[in-house]
Design a protein around this motif. Structure first.
Motif, short mmCIF file in Angstrom:
data_model
loop_
_atom_site.label_atom_id
_atom_site.label_comp_id
_atom_site.label_asym_id
_atom_site.label_seq_id
_atom_site.Cartn_x
_atom_site.Cartn_y
_atom_site.Cartn_z
N PRO A 103 0.82 -1.21 0.00
CA PRO A 103 0.00 0.00 0.00
C PRO A 103 0.86 1.26 0.00
CG PRO A 103 -0.04 -1.06 2.15
CD PRO A 103 0.72 -1.97 1.24
N ILE A 104 0.30 2.33 -0.57
CA ILE A 104 0.98 3.62 -0.58
C ILE A 104 0.90 4.25 0.81
CG2 ILE A 104 1.05 5.91 -1.62
CD1 ILE A 104 -0.47 4.71 -4.01
N PHE A 105 -0.29 4.20 1.40
CA PHE A 105 -0.53 4.77 2.72
C PHE A 105 -1.29 3.77 3.57
CE2 PHE A 105 -1.00 8.35 -0.36
CZ PHE A 105 0.23 8.93 -0.14
N GLU A 106 -1.11 3.85 4.90
CA GLU A 106 -1.82 2.97 5.82
C GLU A 106 -2.29 3.76 7.03
OE1 GLU A 106 -0.42 -1.15 6.62
OE2 GLU A 106 1.37 -0.44 5.57
N ASN A 107 -3.43 3.33 7.56
CA ASN A 107 -4.01 3.93 8.75
C ASN A 107 -4.57 2.80 9.60
OD1 ASN A 107 -6.27 4.93 10.44
ND2 ASN A 107 -5.83 6.89 9.49
N LYS A 108 -4.29 2.81 10.89
CA LYS A 108 -4.83 1.81 11.83
C LYS A 108 -5.68 2.57 12.85
CE LYS A 108 -1.42 -1.81 11.43
NZ LYS A 108 -2.27 -2.81 10.84
N THR A 109 -6.97 2.65 12.58
CA THR A 109 -7.89 3.38 13.42
C THR A 109 -8.49 2.48 14.48
OG1 THR A 109 -8.48 4.94 11.67
CG2 THR A 109 -10.10 4.63 13.41
N CYS A 110 -8.54 2.98 15.69
CA CYS A 110 -9.28 2.32 16.76
C CYS A 110 -10.56 3.14 16.91
CB CYS A 110 -8.47 2.32 18.05
SG CYS A 110 -9.37 1.56 19.41
N LEU A 111 -11.62 2.67 16.27
CA LEU A 111 -12.88 3.41 16.24
C LEU A 111 -13.61 3.22 17.56
CD1 LEU A 111 -14.64 5.17 14.39
CD2 LEU A 111 -15.80 3.09 13.67
N THR A 112 -13.72 4.30 18.31
CA THR A 112 -14.45 4.29 19.57
C THR A 112 -15.81 4.96 19.38
OG1 THR A 112 -13.52 6.40 20.27
CG2 THR A 112 -12.30 4.41 20.90
N GLU A 113 -16.67 4.80 20.35
CA GLU A 113 -17.99 5.42 20.27
C GLU A 113 -17.87 6.93 20.20
OE1 GLU A 113 -22.12 5.72 22.84
OE2 GLU A 113 -20.74 4.09 23.26
N ASP A 114 -16.97 7.51 21.00
CA ASP A 114 -16.80 8.97 21.00
C ASP A 114 -16.33 9.48 19.64
OD1 ASP A 114 -17.60 9.14 23.63
OD2 ASP A 114 -15.55 9.14 24.42
N LEU A 115 -15.34 8.80 19.06
CA LEU A 115 -14.84 9.21 17.75
C LEU A 115 -15.93 9.08 16.69
CD1 LEU A 115 -12.26 10.09 16.21
CD2 LEU A 115 -11.85 7.69 15.76
N TYR A 116 -16.66 7.98 16.74
CA TYR A 116 -17.74 7.74 15.78
C TYR A 116 -18.83 8.81 15.90
CZ TYR A 116 -21.44 5.21 13.31
OH TYR A 116 -22.44 4.85 12.44
N LEU A 117 -19.29 9.07 17.12
CA LEU A 117 -20.35 10.06 17.32
C LEU A 117 -19.88 11.46 16.96
CD1 LEU A 117 -22.09 8.80 20.56
CD2 LEU A 117 -22.86 8.56 18.20
#
Length: 173
Positions: free
Chosen positions: A3-17
């Motif tokens: 991949p050219i770029f990578e992101n490892k997101t930990c999606l929490t309820e606060d971030l989502y909302l």
């Protein structure tokens, strides 16, 4: 292929909302204005009926008007919270979901423990650049990623890649 770029997101309820709240403010302006106008008309009718002591018509108009205003202020967060909980439960969690994003020349991939998704850039209609999240809209669906979780590349480089692929970018900082 790497991949050219990578992101490892930990999606929490606060971030989502937070992302949904920002997207709702920007993406549904006309709907919010029309609903507020409709609620004001209903409350005006309720006031006229209640002034004439016609409670049978006044109270329903009042209740519907108040419910419309409530929905515009906070109600959409109720369904968003439920949506996040269903997504998190699918991944055997209540609080967070780990998502890997990989960006290639012609498409991006999203991978969780249970799901995989590949989206070609030409299917992406909008990318919203909010203070904490990037929101990718494709086929009336939304992908959300944490801007601070890039392990290869940066937000600016992703924005450049999307511009190169003719994706509409909305900077909402």
């Amino acid at each position: 292929m790497q991949p050219i770029f990578e992101n490892k997101t930990c999606l929490t309820e606060d971030l989502y909302l937070n992302g949904i709240k920002e997207y709702y403010k920007i993406g549904h302006k006309m709907s919010r204005v029309l609903t507020a106008a409709y609620a004001i008309v209903l409350l005006g009718c309720a006031a006229m009926f209640l002034y004439d002591l016609n409670f049978v018509l006044g109270i329903p108009f009042f209740v519907i008007g108040v419910l419309l205003i409530f929905w515009q202020i906070k109600g959409y967060l109720i369904t968003s919270k439920k949506s996040f909980h269903q997504f998190a439960l699918m991944h055997q969690s209540h609080y967070e979901v780990d998502i890997d994003f990989r960006f290639y020349e012609g498409h991006m991939e999203q991978e969780t423990e249970k799901t995989e998704l590949a989206v070609e850039y030409k299917r992406i209609s909008h990318l919203y650049n909010f203070p904490d999240v990037l929101l990718v809209v494709y086929d009336k669906k939304v992908i959300m990623m944490d801007k601070g979780s890039f392990i290869k590349g940066s937000t600016d480089e992703i924005l450049g890649l999307m511009k190169q692929n003719k994706v509409k970018i909305h900077n909402c900082l």
